[in-house]
Design a protein around this motif. Sequence first.
Motif, PDB file in Angstrom:
ATOM      1  N   THR A 104       0.847  -1.192   0.000  1.00  0.00           N
ATOM      2  CA  THR A 104       0.000   0.000   0.000  1.00  0.00           C
ATOM      3  C   THR A 104       0.884   1.242   0.000  1.00  0.00           C
ATOM      4  N   THR A 130       6.001  -2.316  -6.373  1.00  0.00           N
ATOM      5  CA  THR A 130       5.066  -1.266  -6.763  1.00  0.00           C
ATOM      6  C   THR A 130       3.881  -1.867  -7.513  1.00  0.00           C
ATOM      7  N   PRO A 131       2.643  -1.652  -7.036  1.00  0.00           N
ATOM      8  CA  PRO A 131       1.490  -2.222  -7.741  1.00  0.00           C
ATOM      9  C   PRO A 131       1.165  -1.450  -9.014  1.00  0.00           C
ATOM     10  N   ASP A 187      -1.808   0.153 -11.472  1.00  0.00           N
ATOM     11  CA  ASP A 187      -3.029   0.865 -11.099  1.00  0.00           C
ATOM     12  C   ASP A 187      -4.173  -0.111 -10.821  1.00  0.00           C
ATOM     13  N   GLU A 198      -3.900  -3.318  -9.906  1.00  0.00           N
ATOM     14  CA  GLU A 198      -3.615  -4.054  -8.675  1.00  0.00           C
ATOM     15  C   GLU A 198      -3.919  -3.204  -7.447  1.00  0.00           C
ATOM     16  N   ARG A 199      -3.573  -1.918  -7.516  1.00  0.00           N
ATOM     17  CA  ARG A 199      -3.843  -1.042  -6.375  1.00  0.00           C
ATOM     18  C   ARG A 199      -5.343  -0.894  -6.142  1.00  0.00           C
ATOM     19  N   ASP A 203      -7.089  -1.948  -2.656  1.00  0.00           N
ATOM     20  CA  ASP A 203      -7.884  -1.008  -1.866  1.00  0.00           C
ATOM     21  C   ASP A 203      -9.219  -1.607  -1.444  1.00  0.00           C
ATOM     22  N   GLY A 212      -0.176  -4.666   2.358  1.00  0.00           N
ATOM     23  CA  GLY A 212       0.051  -4.937   0.941  1.00  0.00           C
ATOM     24  C   GLY A 212      -0.616  -6.237   0.551  1.00  0.00           C
TER      25      GLY A 212
END
Length: 202
Positions: free
Chosen positions: A102, A111-112, A114, A116-117, A121, A188
Amino acid sequence: MNTFLRLTCSLSLLILLVGCGSEPSDPTSDTPSSTTADPATAAFRQEARALTKSFAESLKAELSAAMTEGGPAFAIPVCSEKAPAIAADASADGLTIRRIGTRVRNTATNTPTDAERAVLDRLTDQSPEFVGELDGSLTYIRVIYIQEAVCLNCHGSPEVLHPDAPALLAERYPDDSATGYALGDKRGAFVVKPSSPAPDTP
C-alpha cells in the motif's frame, strides 16, 4: 547487552520481518473471491494459494537463517537480495509471484499497477483475496495486514521505529515510504499470475 536481552531483541526483529509481509494469515481457507464458478479459475486459485504459502515459508526460513548468522543487519537485506530469487524459484511451475505494498518499500519489485492497487484497496479481512482478469491476465491477490505490534519497529511511525531501523532501511531502501503504519493496517498483498511464455529464439 546480556544474552537474554540480545535473544529477545533478535526474536522480536525476526517476528517483525516475517510477520509484516511474508506470510498470509491462511492462504488455504475457503474465502470469497471475484470468480469461483469456472473450474479452471478455481484450480488456478488453489495453485496460487499453495504458491503463496510456499513462498512465504521459504522467505521466512531465509530470514531466520540470516537472523541466526548476523542479526537484523543480515536479515533486512534478505528482502531485497534473496526474496526475488526465492520468488523466481517458487515461480518455476507456470506461475509467478511477487508482493505489492500500500506504501512501497522496494520500488523495483513491490510497486502495484493501477489495477492491482484498485483491487488491493477493496480487499478486507472478511474478503481477503481476489481471483479474476487483471491487466490482461488471470490474477490472484491475497491481502497482508500488520498483525504484530513488533512490526511497527520497522513499519511504524518515527517514535516507535526500532533505533537501528532508520539507518538500515535508508541504506537498503533509499526511496522507502513503508512507514507510518499502525497495528491492523493493510500492508500490501501477494500477487500471483501465470508465467509469460519465453520468447521464441530466432
